[in-house]
Motif scaffolding. Structure first.
Motif, PDB file in Angstrom:
ATOM      1  N   GLU A  43       1.562  -6.569   8.521  1.00 22.18           N
ATOM      2  CA  GLU A  43       0.750  -6.071   7.534  1.00 22.18           C
ATOM      3  C   GLU A  43      -0.376  -6.409   7.569  1.00 22.18           C
ATOM      4  O   GLU A  43      -0.974  -7.755   7.665  1.00 22.18           O
ATOM      5  N   ILE A  44      -1.393  -5.478   7.318  1.00 20.05           N
ATOM      6  CA  ILE A  44      -2.852  -5.908   7.365  1.00 20.05           C
ATOM      7  C   ILE A  44      -3.292  -5.902   6.046  1.00 20.05           C
ATOM      8  O   ILE A  44      -3.388  -4.915   5.203  1.00 20.05           O
ATOM      9  N   LYS A  45      -3.825  -7.120   5.527  1.00 20.15           N
ATOM     10  CA  LYS A  45      -4.111  -7.248   3.955  1.00 20.15           C
ATOM     11  C   LYS A  45      -5.471  -6.939   4.051  1.00 20.15           C
ATOM     12  O   LYS A  45      -6.588  -6.757   4.601  1.00 20.15           O
ATOM     13  N   ASN A  46      -5.594  -6.706   2.513  1.00 19.77           N
ATOM     14  CA  ASN A  46      -6.962  -6.595   1.722  1.00 19.77           C
ATOM     15  C   ASN A  46      -7.975  -5.806   2.567  1.00 19.77           C
ATOM     16  O   ASN A  46      -9.204  -6.041   2.973  1.00 19.77           O
ATOM     17  N   LEU A  47      -7.748  -4.257   2.846  1.00 18.26           N
ATOM     18  CA  LEU A  47      -8.808  -3.411   3.384  1.00 18.26           C
ATOM     19  C   LEU A  47      -9.336  -3.037   2.190  1.00 18.26           C
ATOM     20  O   LEU A  47      -8.808  -2.251   1.500  1.00 18.26           O
TER      21      LEU A  47
END
Lengths: 477, 95, 484
Positions: free
Chosen positions: A213-217
């Motif tokens: 999960e790649i956060k805060n784009l």
């Protein structure tokens, strides 16, 4: 091996309410730290949340716009974890029964077929505050102004198959929430951001791979780059004989890479349970219908109408409906201009957007209003000016020199349509260029352009091009 | 249901409570007893029972979207252990 | 003067026989005289009290006084009182000067009642003996070697010793009724949602409810007339008209149908207490009431269920006490984790930590269905028992507690035994019903309470039923010798 990319997005849209979701503190951006954090936002002892009516209405509006089910009954739950920007030690969110379930959206990546992306759910929750990591003698500073700002978290199914699709989907939602006037869409200020769940699997395999999960784009560009980086990373891991671990990663835009967030010392155990300070949200059919009638024309409907009623091509209609502001601008300009809407479309998409882009401005800040542009186009349609002269008029309007009529008048740009006047110019040019006349008459047709150019030049571009053609043909015959 | 040392350590960590090593046996004992009491629930069949989260069968009331709170930072931060430039300070957070 | 009920004090103040300043000084003197022994106040707000009393005297003179104007009362230290230390009985909040006023105390303030101070309580209201307070145990005025009950032990001890003529309390599993019973007072837990919870520091949000501690039902009605009512700042507050609780006190109770749950008179009930309760029921029959045996079959499950629901809610309610924005912070935290764990480890006492751990455990992954969800279902069953009973009877009666006041330290090391002392009170909170405890006699010189449980929002009837008994008896007027 050929890999299939699987992406799901969790988009966080801050709802454009005046006050917070559970308190009467302002949501305005940019205030001094902690000046918009009231006792409720600070999680002081004994204070209680009361739900903001507008936040509910906006969530319902979104649900209806994507064809989802707006729940008759939904619940708030507590998501428990300790973090300095989470004052109560839990986030009030929705888990079991979200306010919006289902829904879908059609996206289109240029050059590919349109695809329908399913939306799993959208739920209401409160935003957290912000931790500021600049150095305060080795400490982190916490600003809780943002704590309690209403968020709509829009969760897609893992239906997206490329970074480009993810961006197209996110743009579509971005446009939609602004059409609905439920989010200002300001990504720099964090009003609209997303987390991306990314995994890969061998092409043709059904089972999903392990995701990260790649956060805060918070920009479309970052979404695309972060996903592309992450996909490459996962392929490298697997093809190198390793395994992808389920984890949370951060995208570092300076280095253009994702990195694992400091490994959590324990698996997340959020201990969700119904928030006993809040009761179920109950919305009856009458309420839902009342929200439905407030829905504006949605982007896809508008696009279809622009094609059917105004004769625009699909591409043009798509560009012009990408944002509600642009669509409104175009429609207003086209209405004032009258005549062929395609001409308005060309001007908006060409000269106007070009100029705005160059100046780094948005449509809302355009120095040439829809009324000004429409007024100018009207003058092309009624033959007062030519398209070429219009470019000059546009530039003057852009520079604030007044509306089209006053620019035309002040600069004397009115098209010459008096055939007598044009004939005089033509006669003079024929007289001054005997050699070219000779060649033309002996069959060198190409020279016709030369004569047109000379006439236009002599008339400073004001001669009506159609008349010039007509008269030249007669005189050179 | 009884709990052991590792349960106590795990739960204390999750709840962010520092427990003295010496007190762990007492917590093991207490929590096991309490869970033993709680265990009586399992004797009841609740298959078709709707869970009751709240004594009142009421719906959430909604408040008008109005800004009603004004800045009271100084008053609130007078209670805080450590503030600087209007920010609450905590030991450095590393992400 | 100090043994007068607030109804009497209200009249005396109006007549001009005494001023509020005089009355307030009298009680402040008594508090100073006895608090060292009883430890029922955490804070004595003398200066504010005298100022409020002077203002009340003006109001009384001007002729726009409300019934409680000028009457001194005490508030449990669970209510936030602006500018006054509000500790909730915990080291965690030893330094917490509340920056706002709870709705409940604000209503008393606006009615002109004078706050004498903040009363001691079990830490975060978790306890049945007042021994979990960071500020030390409270003594029972009837026998200072015994507990006053809890968690509103300070309020009850203060009123029983006539250091205040009335006080506020809160009741999550019996915290008003149990101490009222053990100290010979009238205590009322209203229907959930009747009194605002705003500014009242939460223990278990779906169970907590504030109510009065008084000598008589007549006084409880006066207190309820101030406390009860809708509050837009509490989502669980009920928007329902508030009756005049004093209006029906004198109604006759001929034909009143009293249900006696057989489960409340079985094993575990002290025989002497059973005799006192039987006598009270006889008295009601003499007043014309009709008695009927009923069954509340899930009674035995109330305590187990409560010890899932209440800890679960409290474990997350107390997460906000993290040493960041207010409250106790440990010295020299090494990192964030250290800040949290030590601030909380040091700030909370043993019982609070125990309950937070139980709550965390039952909510954690893998246990939710077995514990929390199961408890919510049994909560429904318990609640349904009462619904069924109230189709047949008007009120339910039984003992408030299985025994009289126990000795200090007697149950402190055994949480389960302690929890079972609330066996008759807890089910009421699970269902959200109103219930009162009224003095019904003595066993070996220690008071015994009769519990009267009413249907939802039927506080008026409860008070009427209690008042009629108090007109026929004088148990509620007994004062411990030392405090007469």
């Amino acid at each position: 091996m050929e890999w299939e990319i699987v992406i799901g997005l969790e988009i966080h849209a801050q709802l454009a309410t005046k006050s917070k979701i559970f308190s009467g503190a302002s949501t305005a951006y940019g205030a001094e730290p902690n000046t918009q954090a009231c006792a409720i936002d600070l999680g002081m002892p004994g204070v209680l949340p009361v739900l903001n009516k507008e936040a509910v209405r906006m969530a319902a509006k979104f649900g209806l716009a994507v064809g989802a089910k707006v729940s008759n009954r939904s619940l708030f739950e507590r998501k428990n974890y300790f973090y300095p920007d989470l004052p109560k030690g839990y986030q009030i969110s929705q888990f079991e029964l979200p306010i919006v379930e289902g829904g879908q959206l059609e996206i289109q990546v240029e050059g590919e077929d349109a695809r329908v992306i399913a939306i799993t759910r959208a739920h209401l929750e409160e935003d957290a505050g912000k931790s500021l990591h600049e150095d305060f003698q080795g400490s982190t500073g916490v600003d809780l102004n943002r704590a309690g700002t209403p968020l709509l978290e829009i969760v897609s199914e893992p239906d997206l198959r490329s970074a480009k699709e993810a961006v197209a989907y996110m743009k579509k939602i971005h446009s939609l929430v602004q059409y609905l006037e439920i989010c200002d869409g300001n990504m720099q200020e964090g009003s609209f951001r997303c987390d991306a769940n990314v995994s890969i699997r061998p092409m043709g395999q059904e089972k999903l791979g392990t995701r990260s999960e790649i956060k805060n784009l918070n920009s479309f560009r970052f979404v695309e780059r972060a996903i592309n980086f992450e996909v490459e990373r996962q392929i490298d891991v697997i093809e190198g004989g390793g395994k992808v671990v389920q984890e949370t990663r951060l995208y570092d835009s300076d280095k253009d890479e994702t990195r694992s967030m400091r490994s959590k010392e324990e698996a997340f155990d959020y201990r969700y349970f119904p928030d006993p300070d809040l009761l179920p949200i109950e919305l009856d059919e009458a309420y839902i219908e009342a929200v439905r009638i407030t829905l504006p024309e949605l982007p896809d409907e508008k696009k279809a109408r622009f094609m059917a009623e105004l004769g625009l091509a699909e591409y043009e209609a798509g560009v012009l409906t990408a944002s509600r502001e642009l669509a409104d601008y175009f429609e207003e300009a086209a209405k004032i201009a009258g005549g062929d809407a395609k001409r308005t479309a060309n001007w908006v998409m060409g000269d106007l957007l070009g100029a705005l882009n160059k100046a780094g401005k948005g449509i809302a800040d355009s120095p040439v209003s829809a009324a000004l542009l429409g007024g100018m186009l009207q003058r092309i349609n009624d033959n007062t000016i030519s398209g070429k002269i219009a470019k000059q008029v546009f530039e003057c309007m852009w520079n604030g020199e007044g509306d089209a009529d006053s620019v035309i008048k002040a600069k004397g740009l009115k098209q010459v349509t008096d055939s007598g006047a044009i004939e005089i110019i033509i006669d003079e040019i024929i007289a001054n260029n005997p050699g070219q006349v000779e060649q033309y008459r002996s069959g060198k047709d190409k020279l016709f352009g030369f004569f047109v150019g000379q006439v236009m030049k002599a008339s400073q571009g004001k001669a009506n091009p159609a008349q010039v053609n007509e008269l030249l043909k007669q005189k050179l015959a | 249901m009884s709990v052991d040392r590792s349960d106590i350590t795990k739960v204390a960590r999750l709840a962010r409570l520092k427990i003295d090593e010496a007190d762990v046996p007492q917590y093991v004992d207490n929590l096991s007893n309490i869970l033993g009491l709680v265990e009586q629930m399992s004797a009841v069949n609740t298959d078709d029972v709707v869970p009751m989260a709240h004594p009142l069968d009421a719906a959430q009331r909604l408040r008008a979207d109005e800004v009603s709170d004004t800045n009271q930072r100084d008053k609130f931060q007078a209670l805080a252990p450590q503030v600087e430039s209007g920010l609450y300070l905590v030991p450095k957070v590393i992400e | 003067m100090h043994t007068k009920t607030i109804s009497q004090l209200s009249a005396v103040l109006r007549s001009g026989e005494v001023s509020s300043v005089e009355l307030t000084s009298l009680f402040l003197d008594r508090i100073k005289q006895h608090n060292l022994a009883l430890n029922c106040f955490i804070s004595i707000t003398e200066a504010q009290a005298l100022e409020a009393a002077a203002a009340a005297d003006q109001r009384l003179k001007a002729g726009n006084a409300a019934p409680l104007t000028g009457v001194p009362i005490a508030h449990k230290d669970i209510f936030c009182t602006e500018g006054v230390k509000t500790t909730c009985g915990s080291k965690m909040l030893d330094n917490f000067i509340a920056p706002y006023e709870s709705t409940c105390t604000a209503k008393f303030r606006d009615a002109g009642a004078v706050m004498l101070g903040k009363t001691n309580m079990d830490e975060f209201a978790m306890g049945s003996s007042n021994e979990t307070s960071y500020f030390g145990a409270v003594k029972n005025p009837w026998d200072q070697g015994r507990v006053p009950g809890g968690s509103s032990g300070g309020s009850v001890s203060a009123v029983a010793a006539r250091l205040a003529p009335a006080a506020t309390g809160t009741d999550t599993g019996g915290s008003i009724r149990q101490p009222a019973a053990l100290c010979g007072l009238t205590g009322l837990k209203p229907t959930y949602g009747r009194v605002s919870r705003f500014g009242m520091i939460a223990f278990a949000s779906s169970l907590d409810q504030a109510g009065p501690v008084t000598y008589s039902a007549e006084d409880a009605a006066l207190m309820m007339n101030v406390m009860a009512g809708f509050d837009e700042r509490d989502s669980t507050s009920v928007a329902r008209e508030v009756p005049d609780y004093s209006a029906n006190l004198e109604n006759g109770i001929e034909g009143l149908k009293i249900g006696l749950p057989k489960e409340y008179f079985g094993e575990g009930l002290d025989g002497n207490i059973a005799r006192v309760i039987d006598a009270a029921i006889k008295e009601y029959e003499a007043l014309g009431a009709v008695v009927k045996e009923i069954s509340l079959p899930n009674t035995g499950l109330a305590v187990p269920t409560y010890y899932v629901v209440a800890p679960a809610e409290c474990s997350t309610n107390l997460s906000r006490f993290d040493g960041v924005r207010f409250g106790h912070r440990c010295d020299d935290p090494q990192d964030l984790f250290d800040l949290y764990t030590r601030s909380r480890g040091e700030g909370f006492g043993l019982e609070v930590k125990r309950r937070i751990m139980i709550g965390t455990y039952v909510l954690s992954a893998g246990y939710y269905d077995a514990y929390y969800l199961k408890a919510q279902k049994i909560r429904r069953l318990i609640s349904d028992d009462f619904r069924a009973a109230f189709e047949k009877v008007d009120v339910i009666m039984g003992p408030t507690t299985p025994s009289t006041a126990f000795k200090l330290g007697e149950k402190a090391d055994d949480p389960v035994t302690m929890y079972l002392s609330d066996i008759y009170t807890i089910a009421v909170n699970m269902a959200g019903l109103p219930a009162a405890s009224i003095p019904a006699g003595f066993v070996d010189g220690l008071p015994v309470g009769l519990q009267v449980i009413g249907n939802y929002f039927d506080e008026s009837r409860l008070l009427n039923v209690a008042h009629k008994y108090q007109q026929a008896t004088d148990w509620h007027l007994q004062v411990p010798k030392e405090f007469q």
